[in-house]
Design a protein around this motif. Structure first.
Motif, PDB file in Angstrom:
ATOM      1  N   ASP A 116     117.866  41.767 -21.079  1.00 32.51           N
ATOM      2  CA  ASP A 116     117.928  42.235 -22.465  1.00 32.51           C
ATOM      3  C   ASP A 116     118.751  43.517 -22.604  1.00 32.51           C
ATOM      4  N   GLY A 117     119.862  43.585 -21.877  1.00 31.08           N
ATOM      5  CA  GLY A 117     120.755  44.726 -21.968  1.00 31.08           C
ATOM      6  C   GLY A 117     120.281  45.978 -21.260  1.00 31.08           C
ATOM      7  N   GLN A 118     119.209  45.857 -20.450  1.00 31.18           N
ATOM      8  CA  GLN A 118     118.679  47.020 -19.731  1.00 31.18           C
ATOM      9  C   GLN A 118     118.711  46.771 -18.226  1.00 31.18           C
ATOM     10  N   LEU A 119     119.021  47.821 -17.473  1.00 30.59           N
ATOM     11  CA  LEU A 119     119.003  47.760 -16.020  1.00 30.59           C
ATOM     12  C   LEU A 119     117.570  47.971 -15.544  1.00 30.59           C
ATOM     13  N   GLU A 120     117.108  47.119 -14.605  1.00 31.67           N
ATOM     14  CA  GLU A 120     115.749  47.199 -14.095  1.00 31.67           C
ATOM     15  C   GLU A 120     115.748  47.050 -12.577  1.00 31.67           C
ATOM     16  N   ALA A 121     114.702  47.588 -11.939  1.00 30.67           N
ATOM     17  CA  ALA A 121     114.443  47.384 -10.513  1.00 30.67           C
ATOM     18  C   ALA A 121     112.970  47.697 -10.274  1.00 30.67           C
ATOM     19  N   GLY A 127     105.548  44.433  -8.634  1.00 28.42           N
ATOM     20  CA  GLY A 127     105.906  43.211  -9.338  1.00 28.42           C
ATOM     21  C   GLY A 127     106.397  43.438 -10.760  1.00 28.42           C
ATOM     22  N   THR A 128     106.292  44.649 -11.258  1.00 27.20           N
ATOM     23  CA  THR A 128     106.778  44.981 -12.596  1.00 27.20           C
ATOM     24  C   THR A 128     107.950  45.940 -12.451  1.00 27.20           C
ATOM     25  N   PRO A 129     109.135  45.528 -12.899  1.00 24.90           N
ATOM     26  CA  PRO A 129     110.293  46.409 -12.717  1.00 24.90           C
ATOM     27  C   PRO A 129     110.251  47.644 -13.609  1.00 24.90           C
ATOM     28  N   GLU A 130     110.735  48.763 -13.053  1.00 17.56           N
ATOM     29  CA  GLU A 130     110.956  49.966 -13.843  1.00 17.56           C
ATOM     30  C   GLU A 130     112.270  49.768 -14.600  1.00 17.56           C
ATOM     31  N   VAL A 131     112.389  50.437 -15.744  1.00 15.42           N
ATOM     32  CA  VAL A 131     113.553  50.283 -16.615  1.00 15.42           C
ATOM     33  C   VAL A 131     114.345  51.586 -16.604  1.00 15.42           C
ATOM     34  N   PHE A 132     115.655  51.482 -16.404  1.00 19.45           N
ATOM     35  CA  PHE A 132     116.536  52.641 -16.373  1.00 19.45           C
ATOM     36  C   PHE A 132     117.107  52.912 -17.755  1.00 19.45           C
ATOM     37  N   ARG A 133     117.388  54.184 -17.997  1.00 21.93           N
ATOM     38  CA  ARG A 133     118.013  54.606 -19.256  1.00 21.93           C
ATOM     39  C   ARG A 133     118.981  55.733 -18.933  1.00 21.93           C
ATOM     40  N   TRP A 146     111.766  54.414 -16.105  1.00 23.71           N
ATOM     41  CA  TRP A 146     110.510  54.406 -16.856  1.00 23.71           C
ATOM     42  C   TRP A 146     109.612  53.280 -16.367  1.00 23.71           C
ATOM     43  N   LYS A 147     108.311  53.516 -16.403  1.00 22.03           N
ATOM     44  CA  LYS A 147     107.314  52.529 -15.985  1.00 22.03           C
ATOM     45  C   LYS A 147     106.977  51.603 -17.153  1.00 22.03           C
ATOM     46  N   GLY A 148     107.983  51.095 -17.809  1.00 21.28           N
ATOM     47  CA  GLY A 148     107.836  50.265 -18.997  1.00 21.28           C
ATOM     48  C   GLY A 148     108.962  50.593 -19.954  1.00 21.28           C
ATOM     49  N   PRO A 149     108.765  50.334 -21.238  1.00 24.02           N
ATOM     50  CA  PRO A 149     109.845  50.587 -22.199  1.00 24.02           C
ATOM     51  C   PRO A 149     110.266  52.064 -22.213  1.00 24.02           C
ATOM     52  N   PRO A 150     111.572  52.338 -22.073  1.00 22.64           N
ATOM     53  CA  PRO A 150     112.046  53.720 -22.119  1.00 22.64           C
ATOM     54  C   PRO A 150     111.586  54.432 -23.387  1.00 22.64           C
ATOM     55  N   LEU A 151     111.270  55.697 -23.220  1.00 20.82           N
ATOM     56  CA  LEU A 151     110.822  56.606 -24.267  1.00 20.82           C
ATOM     57  C   LEU A 151     109.383  56.347 -24.718  1.00 20.82           C
TER      58      LEU A 151
END
Length: 179
Positions: A116-121, A127-133, A146-151
């Motif tokens: 969805d246009g976001q970098l994750e790892a 098992g739940t990817p962190e999301v980069f911003r 971020w440990k979920g949706p950024p911000l």
């Protein structure tokens, strides 16, 4: 002009360490990482974090550590306790000079993915990817995970990368406010 970084770093949630890779006008690539024991020959996945408000595509590649780089990359991150390394591109694309840095997964079996246009790892292996911003301040980039949706979720990593030229700010307080 050399790109330099000023770091205000927040540690990742586990033993996984994140490095920052930057290109230079002479073609040299340097990586800074909080780990001073990375061996020559180690290959690391890298990816650019989409910058808020920028429609440029995100790229992913692989770099290989060539050698510690105290003299060739000195002063970029060293004063903040990070180790500097020379790296070479194994899988294109490489971070372009002037475009900003890429993040590297150091000592991890995780991989980057775009969703969805976001970098994750998955940095902590749960098992739940962190999301980069990534967002811009007046003269640099705030790179975060971020440990979920950024911000909205808890920020687990922060690195400030000084560009040393003016850019239009896109960050909000949650991007850089210390927890």
């Amino acid at each position: 002009m050399l790109l330099s970084a000023c770091a205000r770093n927040q540690a990742p949630p586990s033993a996984v360490k994140l490095g920052v890779v930057s290109g230079f006008p002479d073609g040299r690539l340097c990586m800074a990482a909080p780990d001073s024991s990375i061996r020559n020959g180690v290959r690391l996945p890298i990816a650019s974090i989409p910058v808020t408000g920028d429609s440029s595509p995100t790229s992913q590649g692989v770099v290989e550590v060539i050698a510690p780089a105290q003299s060739l990359c000195a002063g970029l991150w060293g004063e903040y306790g990070w180790a500097d390394y020379l790296v070479r591109v194994v899988q294109e694309p490489a971070p372009a000079y002037g475009r900003g840095p890429e993040v590297a997964l150091v000592g991890a079996s995780s991989t980057f993915l775009m969703r969805d246009g976001q970098l994750e790892a998955d940095l902590d292996g749960d098992g739940t990817p962190e999301v980069f911003r990534s967002c811009t301040s007046n003269e640099g980039l705030h790179l975060t995970a971020w440990k979920g949706p950024p911000l909205e979720a808890r920020r687990v990593w922060h690195h400030y990368f000084a560009l040393h030229y003016d850019v239009e700010p896109s960050c909000v307080e949650a991007d850089y406010k210390e927890p």
